[in-house]
Every structure is written in C-alpha cells, then in structure tokens.
Design an enzyme around this catalytic site. Sequence first.
Site, mmCIF file in Angstrom:
data_model
loop_
_atom_site.group_PDB
_atom_site.id
_atom_site.type_symbol
_atom_site.label_atom_id
_atom_site.label_comp_id
_atom_site.label_asym_id
_atom_site.label_seq_id
_atom_site.Cartn_x
_atom_site.Cartn_y
_atom_site.Cartn_z
ATOM 1 N N ARG A 10 13.797 -3.319 -7.922
ATOM 2 C CA ARG A 10 12.191 -3.021 -8.163
ATOM 3 C C ARG A 10 12.082 -2.897 -9.796
ATOM 4 N NH1 ARG A 10 10.009 0.909 -3.444
ATOM 5 N NH2 ARG A 10 10.877 -0.196 -1.614
ATOM 6 N N PRO A 68 0.679 -1.176 0.062
ATOM 7 C CA PRO A 68 0.056 -0.064 0.033
ATOM 8 C C PRO A 68 0.792 1.441 0.015
ATOM 9 C CG PRO A 68 -0.917 -1.581 1.597
ATOM 10 C CD PRO A 68 0.544 -2.066 0.991
ATOM 11 N N GLU A 69 0.477 2.042 -1.187
ATOM 12 C CA GLU A 69 1.297 3.393 -1.096
ATOM 13 C C GLU A 69 0.527 4.471 -0.381
ATOM 14 O OE1 GLU A 69 3.244 3.959 -4.962
ATOM 15 O OE2 GLU A 69 3.765 1.850 -4.966
#
EC number: 3.2.2.23
Length: 276
Positions: free
Chosen positions: A266, A2-3
């Site tokens: 990433r 979650p950002e």
Amino acid sequence: MPELPEVEVTRRGIEPYVAGRRVERVDVRTPALRWPIPPGFARLLHGRLVRKVERRGKYLLFEIDEGWFIVHLGMTGTLRVLRNVPHPPAAAKHDHVDWIFDDFILRFRDPRRFGAVLWHPRSAGDVLDHPLLADLGVEPFAPSFSGALLHRKTRGRKVSVKQALLAGEIVVGVGNIYASESLFRAGIRPTTPAGRISLVRYDLLADAVRVTLAAAIEKGGSTLRDFVGSNGESGYFQLDYFVYDRAGQPCRVCGTPIKQIVQGQRSTYYCPTCQR
C-alpha cells in the site's frame, strides 16, 4: 476502500430513515458477494421492524427482533436512500440488494463485489460475538482508546507503526488514508518500528487519530473514486489532506516535498521534515 469515517457517515445518513421502520420487502439480485447472502434472507426480513443501526469498525449492524443483518461496504460499496414515490428507481448493473420500505429504498451498490450482507441470529448470541467482529480492536472514539493502550500493545513489536494501525487488532477503522494523516498530525514517521515509540508520542498519536477521524466525518468522509454518502453526495475531506495522495507536492506546514513509499503493498505518504 471506505474507512471508518465513510462508514460512520453512511450510518448517520441511514439511521434516521430506517430506525423504527418496517422492511416491506427485500430484493436480492446478486447473492454472490464476498460471502454468499444466506438463503431465505429476503423472507426473514419481510415485515420486520428495524430497531437501530450501529457501527463496529467498518461493519454496519442493523438490529431487528430476530437478530442483526450486517453490511460491509468492501472496496467500492455504498448504501443509498432512494425515494420510491411516485415510481421506484430502476436498478443498475451493480445494484445488488434493495431493502424496500413504504416510501423509500435502501440500496446496496458494489461494483467490485467485495462487500458483504450477512445474518447473525439472536439465538447465536450478541452480534459482537460474530466471528468477523469478536477479535476487532477498540473503537477510536471509545474512552479505552489511548496512548497508553497503543504503547502497551506494541511493546516488543518490530512491525512499522503504520502497519500496526492498519492491522485492526489494537484499534479499528484506521485504514490507509487516515493512518497516513494521523501519523502526520502526530509527527511520527510511518516506518518507525511500533515497539520503539515512546508513551508520550503514542499519546500524540491517539489524539491525532481521534482528531483526524472526527474531521473526516464532519466533511462527509473522503471521495477518491466510488464513495458517496447515503444521499448520493461526495465527501470532501480529501481537500484537507496533509500528505495522502500528495507525493511531490509541498508540505502544507514546512514546504518539503511529500514523499511516497510502499508498505505492505500500500502507498504511504509522509513529510521527511515534519515526521521523525
């Protein structure tokens, strides 16, 4: 993970329920999260009134008279409001903490247990002085967040602009998804050294960050694996991605296939034509 949009969606969904309400009981089933839940946490909150729920970066701050309890959703965490009338919903394997109110339960679920539930007493000072919060960058919706700030903070830095966004030292809450999307909107290639970007282009990036995050919040955030809002519903911003998770697909603007690379372990996505 979650950002900022997902955490803000959670905050907006929770606050109307818990603000001004008293915690009747806290059930801690799994104290060993990313950091251990403090002993006596449940007893401390018994009967306490929740004043308000705020957000700092990706942290949720629940204020009571004696201090704040802090929740971080980690990689897979969610906070849901569940009705406990006429019968309380049974807890599942990964449901670690319940805050029980008179007619509902606020339930923290986290399959990977990288989330956290922490306590900051008022006697230790303002919650923003907590060690996890004190050194965070500016909020992206704050008036002080601007292209000039980004430009000033990145002078002389050789790290890529995407890595500078992810670090959280300049601006908070812009994670992997929204960094990729914001850089696309600004037309900036994510591998560009942060110190080589002009003030004009940083002005575009600051605007792109705000627009991207606001659009994601409006759509309920992104649901790629685990995230659901406080009402259990999935977010839908992933349907509007320009580049993230679209490797090989045509750019929505120019038709060039989206490229995927790895930065700092990433995945990064960008359009080789639109982003220079």
